[in-house]
Design a protein around this motif. Structure first.
Motif, PDB file in Angstrom:
ATOM      1  N   ILE A  49      55.220  77.326  58.699  1.00 50.38           N
ATOM      2  CA  ILE A  49      54.031  76.136  58.698  1.00 50.38           C
ATOM      3  C   ILE A  49      53.745  76.012  57.187  1.00 50.38           C
ATOM      4  CG2 ILE A  49      53.276  76.538  60.837  1.00 50.38           C
ATOM      5  CD1 ILE A  49      50.823  78.127  59.751  1.00 50.38           C
ATOM      6  N   VAL A  50      53.308  74.968  56.874  1.00 57.04           N
ATOM      7  CA  VAL A  50      52.760  74.711  55.484  1.00 57.04           C
ATOM      8  C   VAL A  50      51.254  74.538  55.540  1.00 57.04           C
ATOM      9  CG1 VAL A  50      52.776  73.259  53.331  1.00 57.04           C
ATOM     10  CG2 VAL A  50      54.712  73.317  54.804  1.00 57.04           C
ATOM     11  N   VAL A  51      50.668  75.522  54.608  1.00 56.66           N
ATOM     12  CA  VAL A  51      49.148  75.587  54.700  1.00 56.66           C
ATOM     13  C   VAL A  51      48.503  75.198  53.404  1.00 56.66           C
ATOM     14  CG1 VAL A  51      47.002  76.936  55.271  1.00 56.66           C
ATOM     15  CG2 VAL A  51      49.145  77.355  56.806  1.00 56.66           C
ATOM     16  N   PRO A  52      47.678  74.157  53.214  1.00 52.52           N
ATOM     17  CA  PRO A  52      47.315  73.537  51.845  1.00 52.52           C
ATOM     18  C   PRO A  52      46.201  74.598  51.713  1.00 52.52           C
ATOM     19  CG  PRO A  52      47.336  71.713  53.285  1.00 52.52           C
ATOM     20  CD  PRO A  52      47.776  73.026  54.195  1.00 52.52           C
ATOM     21  N   ARG A  53      46.081  75.314  50.710  1.00 51.27           N
ATOM     22  CA  ARG A  53      45.002  76.200  50.036  1.00 51.27           C
ATOM     23  C   ARG A  53      44.992  76.424  48.436  1.00 51.27           C
ATOM     24  NH1 ARG A  53      44.057  82.455  50.146  1.00 51.27           N
ATOM     25  NH2 ARG A  53      46.324  82.460  49.686  1.00 51.27           N
ATOM     26  N   HIS A  54      43.791  76.470  48.088  1.00 55.95           N
ATOM     27  CA  HIS A  54      43.648  76.579  46.768  1.00 55.95           C
ATOM     28  C   HIS A  54      44.306  75.580  45.814  1.00 55.95           C
ATOM     29  CE1 HIS A  54      41.644  80.080  48.108  1.00 55.95           C
ATOM     30  NE2 HIS A  54      42.833  80.889  48.235  1.00 55.95           N
ATOM     31  N   GLY A  55      44.481  74.360  46.354  1.00 59.50           N
ATOM     32  CA  GLY A  55      44.939  73.263  45.655  1.00 59.50           C
ATOM     33  C   GLY A  55      46.656  73.322  45.532  1.00 59.50           C
ATOM     34  N   ARG A  56      47.200  74.031  46.442  1.00 67.84           N
ATOM     35  CA  ARG A  56      48.576  74.279  46.774  1.00 67.84           C
ATOM     36  C   ARG A  56      49.220  74.206  47.992  1.00 67.84           C
ATOM     37  NH1 ARG A  56      47.204  79.523  44.248  1.00 67.84           N
ATOM     38  NH2 ARG A  56      47.178  81.233  46.187  1.00 67.84           N
ATOM     39  N   ASP A  57      50.442  74.100  48.325  1.00 72.53           N
ATOM     40  CA  ASP A  57      51.034  74.254  49.632  1.00 72.53           C
ATOM     41  C   ASP A  57      51.693  75.766  49.583  1.00 72.53           C
ATOM     42  OD1 ASP A  57      50.034  71.933  50.558  1.00 72.53           O
ATOM     43  OD2 ASP A  57      52.098  70.707  49.914  1.00 72.53           O
ATOM     44  N   GLU A  58      51.178  76.341  50.835  1.00 73.30           N
ATOM     45  CA  GLU A  58      51.796  77.684  50.956  1.00 73.30           C
ATOM     46  C   GLU A  58      52.665  77.698  52.254  1.00 73.30           C
ATOM     47  OE1 GLU A  58      48.134  80.346  48.935  1.00 73.30           O
ATOM     48  OE2 GLU A  58      48.189  80.155  50.955  1.00 73.30           O
ATOM     49  N   TYR A  59      53.823  78.135  51.969  1.00 69.84           N
ATOM     50  CA  TYR A  59      54.728  77.999  53.401  1.00 69.84           C
ATOM     51  C   TYR A  59      54.663  79.534  53.988  1.00 69.84           C
ATOM     52  CZ  TYR A  59      56.818  73.911  51.487  1.00 69.84           C
ATOM     53  OH  TYR A  59      56.937  72.615  51.171  1.00 69.84           O
ATOM     54  N   VAL A  60      54.050  79.401  54.878  1.00 64.23           N
ATOM     55  CA  VAL A  60      53.778  80.846  55.654  1.00 64.23           C
ATOM     56  C   VAL A  60      55.011  80.991  56.796  1.00 64.23           C
ATOM     57  CG1 VAL A  60      52.109  82.107  57.164  1.00 64.23           C
ATOM     58  CG2 VAL A  60      51.162  80.604  55.569  1.00 64.23           C
ATOM     59  N   ILE A  61      55.489  82.033  56.425  1.00 62.32           N
ATOM     60  CA  ILE A  61      56.800  82.744  57.227  1.00 62.32           C
ATOM     61  C   ILE A  61      56.363  83.462  58.450  1.00 62.32           C
ATOM     62  CG2 ILE A  61      59.177  83.494  57.002  1.00 62.32           C
ATOM     63  CD1 ILE A  61      58.588  81.044  55.342  1.00 62.32           C
ATOM     64  N   PRO A 373      61.923  72.778  50.710  1.00 60.44           N
ATOM     65  CA  PRO A 373      62.396  72.196  49.467  1.00 60.44           C
ATOM     66  C   PRO A 373      62.503  73.550  48.238  1.00 60.44           C
ATOM     67  CG  PRO A 373      60.047  71.635  49.567  1.00 60.44           C
ATOM     68  CD  PRO A 373      60.394  72.575  50.907  1.00 60.44           C
ATOM     69  N   LYS A 374      63.088  73.163  47.186  1.00 62.94           N
ATOM     70  CA  LYS A 374      63.189  74.044  46.057  1.00 62.94           C
ATOM     71  C   LYS A 374      61.556  73.984  45.563  1.00 62.94           C
ATOM     72  CE  LYS A 374      64.948  74.609  41.445  1.00 62.94           C
ATOM     73  NZ  LYS A 374      65.873  73.892  40.266  1.00 62.94           N
ATOM     74  N   GLY A 375      61.094  75.337  45.020  1.00 61.60           N
ATOM     75  CA  GLY A 375      59.905  75.615  44.534  1.00 61.60           C
ATOM     76  C   GLY A 375      58.829  75.912  45.770  1.00 61.60           C
ATOM     77  N   ALA A 376      59.213  76.009  46.912  1.00 59.73           N
ATOM     78  CA  ALA A 376      58.363  76.335  47.837  1.00 59.73           C
ATOM     79  C   ALA A 376      58.071  77.715  47.723  1.00 59.73           C
ATOM     80  CB  ALA A 376      59.001  75.984  49.420  1.00 59.73           C
ATOM     81  N   MET A 377      56.509  77.951  47.870  1.00 58.02           N
ATOM     82  CA  MET A 377      56.090  79.288  47.853  1.00 58.02           C
ATOM     83  C   MET A 377      55.761  79.975  49.319  1.00 58.02           C
ATOM     84  SD  MET A 377      52.210  80.754  46.319  1.00 58.02           S
ATOM     85  CE  MET A 377      52.916  80.294  44.554  1.00 58.02           C
ATOM     86  N   CYS A 378      56.702  81.077  49.359  1.00 60.46           N
ATOM     87  CA  CYS A 378      56.727  81.471  50.702  1.00 60.46           C
ATOM     88  C   CYS A 378      56.022  82.792  50.913  1.00 60.46           C
ATOM     89  CB  CYS A 378      58.280  81.711  51.127  1.00 60.46           C
ATOM     90  SG  CYS A 378      59.074  80.283  51.037  1.00 60.46           S
ATOM     91  N   ILE A 379      55.185  82.857  51.950  1.00 63.64           N
ATOM     92  CA  ILE A 379      54.434  84.079  52.080  1.00 63.64           C
ATOM     93  C   ILE A 379      54.679  84.641  53.746  1.00 63.64           C
ATOM     94  CG2 ILE A 379      52.253  85.201  52.080  1.00 63.64           C
ATOM     95  CD1 ILE A 379      51.420  82.826  50.200  1.00 63.64           C
ATOM     96  N   VAL A 380      55.016  86.006  53.622  1.00 67.64           N
ATOM     97  CA  VAL A 380      55.120  86.389  55.059  1.00 67.64           C
ATOM     98  C   VAL A 380      53.818  86.838  55.554  1.00 67.64           C
ATOM     99  CG1 VAL A 380      56.221  88.251  56.686  1.00 67.64           C
ATOM    100  CG2 VAL A 380      57.575  87.122  54.367  1.00 67.64           C
ATOM    101  N   LEU A 381      53.340  86.441  56.813  1.00 68.31           N
ATOM    102  CA  LEU A 381      52.114  86.924  57.497  1.00 68.31           C
ATOM    103  C   LEU A 381      52.484  88.519  57.993  1.00 68.31           C
ATOM    104  CD1 LEU A 381      49.325  85.859  58.273  1.00 68.31           C
ATOM    105  CD2 LEU A 381      50.325  85.403  60.335  1.00 68.31           C
TER     106      LEU A 381
END
Length: 490
Positions: A49-61, A373-381
């Motif tokens: 899922i993509v969660v907008p937070r702190h002015g950026r999109d975070e891709y939560v894995i 997309p390229k440049g997506a910030m991915c964070i594992v929950l």
């Protein structure tokens, strides 16, 4: 025995939709329901899922793709991700992730091989700090004395130990330790430690900028570059010679080793640039080796105090067996503290961390049914990975402090179901040192003091960032009334 479900792998085709965007309200992200909210969103919308937070999109894995995302070094980069997530762009003076690689290589190649000599040097530091704390308490008193500053005391002890490891015993004193501790706190603040609770909602990037400038110009520069660096410059030749004559396995300060790589045989401006490169890397090591270790250790101290009736007698019996009173702890002895290690791992698994390992896509890449997309910030929950039925059956939410000793899975060992220290190529290189230090701290506390928590409670102040922000707790201490360790409940 429950067997975790296997990790999933993605197809290589890029023919797929982007992940859905899910808005999680700020008040939820600041509440105790934050992990539940993120986990529910993953249940409803799929593995990304993509969660907008702190002015950026975070891709939560989702936890099912943790291994794929964290171990694929071609499709995902750690170096760029950590700079962006932690606002460390100003340190990227050496492009292409060289700074991160320098820190990683320094620890991997020079801390692990010298672990025995490092622990031998820093154990007396911890002993000295705890002896002074013991001197503050009256002898033979049954009354408990409140200590609201235990976190800071641990921080100073760890900082002093890291002064010894990074720049050497000759420059190690309590004043330099305070400078190191202040730099570690400032670096943690700069990297967004309080972003979830203190940011400006309308101007998040301005908050990041001002917060970073404040940390750099009001703490890092005056406390490190003004107070410590001049002495390092004056003694650089001695440090360099010490580094050049160092033998494998013998103790040598990390700064001395850095000089042999970046300063040795350089002249003029190149020598100056090389010296300051060593200084910048040293700042990174200070941050990496102090703050996170102290936060994790404080959590474990709280939990062992809270659960001491059930777990402490067996742990103390193990201490007494491995390390009789009056002896120094060594690497070999620390490795034998299996029950304590298991308890530590269980605290780190269950304390509710939301985020852990971070990656950024180097190209368009597919994760599950979605294309990132390229440049997506991915964070594992990782809160989900650490307790989900896929990984733990029906026991994920239950605290079982000694299960990892029975399963022979030490804290240092990462896996898709235990991601505190990361996984793959970029797993934390200093995790073994951090674990040893925390064991020493816990040993010192419970061998010298009887401990209680005031009102038997503590307060989590930043629910989404328990990795970097310690809970608030006041400890009540008195000198141990009984010599030695109790073995009644073994």
């Amino acid at each position: 025995m429950f067997t975790p479900k296997p990790q999933l792998t993605s197809e290589t085709s890029l023919d797929g939709p982007p992940p859905p965007t899910v808005h999680i309200p700020r008040e939820v992200r600041r509440s105790i329901k934050v992990n539940e909210a993120y986990s529910k969103a993953l249940d409803e919308h799929g593995p990304v899922i993509v969660v907008p937070r702190h002015g950026r999109d975070e891709y939560v894995i989702d936890h099912r793709y943790a291994h794929e995302v964290l171990t694929d070094t071609k499709s995902f980069t750690f170096e760029k991700a950590v700079f962006d997530l932690l606002h460390l762009g100003f340190l990227a003076m050496f492009d292409d992730g060289t700074f991160v690689k320098d820190v990683d290589e320094l620890v991997e190649k020079n801390v692990q091989p010298r672990m025995n000599s490092i622990i031998d040097r820093i154990f007396p530091v911890f002993e000295s700090y705890f002896n002074r704390m013991e001197d503050e308490l009256p002898e033979s008193s049954k009354s408990y004395i409140p200590f609201p500053d235990i976190f800071y005391r641990i921080q100073l002890a760890v900082a002093h130990a890291m002064v010894v490891m990074i720049i050497g015993e000759e420059q190690a004193n309590s004043e330099v330790a305070r400078h190191f501790a202040a730099v570690a706190i400032a670096m943690a603040s700069l990297t967004g430690m309080h972003e979830n609770t203190h940011e400006w909602v309308r101007f998040p990037k301005l908050w990041v900028l001002l917060n970073g400038l404040s940390a750099i110009f009001f703490t890092i520069i005056p406390r490190f570059f003004y107070q410590i660096v001049p002495t390092l410059w004056k003694t650089r030749k001695q440090h360099l010679q010490n580094g050049l004559t160092a033998r494998h396995g013998t103790f040598v300060p990390l700064f001395d080793i850095l000089l042999t790589k970046h300063y040795h045989e350089r002249n003029g401006i190149f020598a100056l640039v090389g010296f300051f490169r060593c200084v910048i890397v040293a700042v990174g090591v200070i941050f990496a080796s102090i703050h996170q270790t102290v936060v994790a250790g404080f959590w474990i101290l709280i939990k062992l105090t809270e659960k001491q009736d059930e777990y402490l007698p067996a742990i103390q019996h193990e201490w007494e067996t491995v390390n009789p009173a009056g002896e120094a702890l060594t690497v070999n002895k620390l490795a034998q503290l299996k029950l304590l290690d298991s308890f530590m791992r269980e605290v780190l698994r269950t304390k509710g961390d939301s985020w852990g390992p971070v990656r950024q896509t180097t190209k368009a890449v597919r994760v599950g049914p979605y294309v990132l997309p390229k440049g997506a910030m991915c964070i594992v929950l990782i809160a989900r990975a650490h307790q989900h039925p896929d990984n733990y059956g029906t026991e994920g939410g239950k605290f079982n402090g000694f299960q990892w000793a029975e399963k022979d899975r030490p804290t240092v060992q990462g896996a898709p179901d235990f991601l505190t220290f990361g996984l793959g190529r970029w797993a934390c290189p200093g995790r073994q040192l951090a674990i040893h230090e925390i064991k020493i701290v816990l040993y010192m506390f419970f061998s010298k003091f009887d401990l209680k928590l005031r009102a038997d409670t503590f307060r989590v102040t930043n629910t989404i960032n328990t990795t970097s922000v310690a809970p608030e707790a006041t400890f009540l201490l008195r000198r141990r009334l009984n010599a030695g360790f109790s073995t009644a409940a073994v």
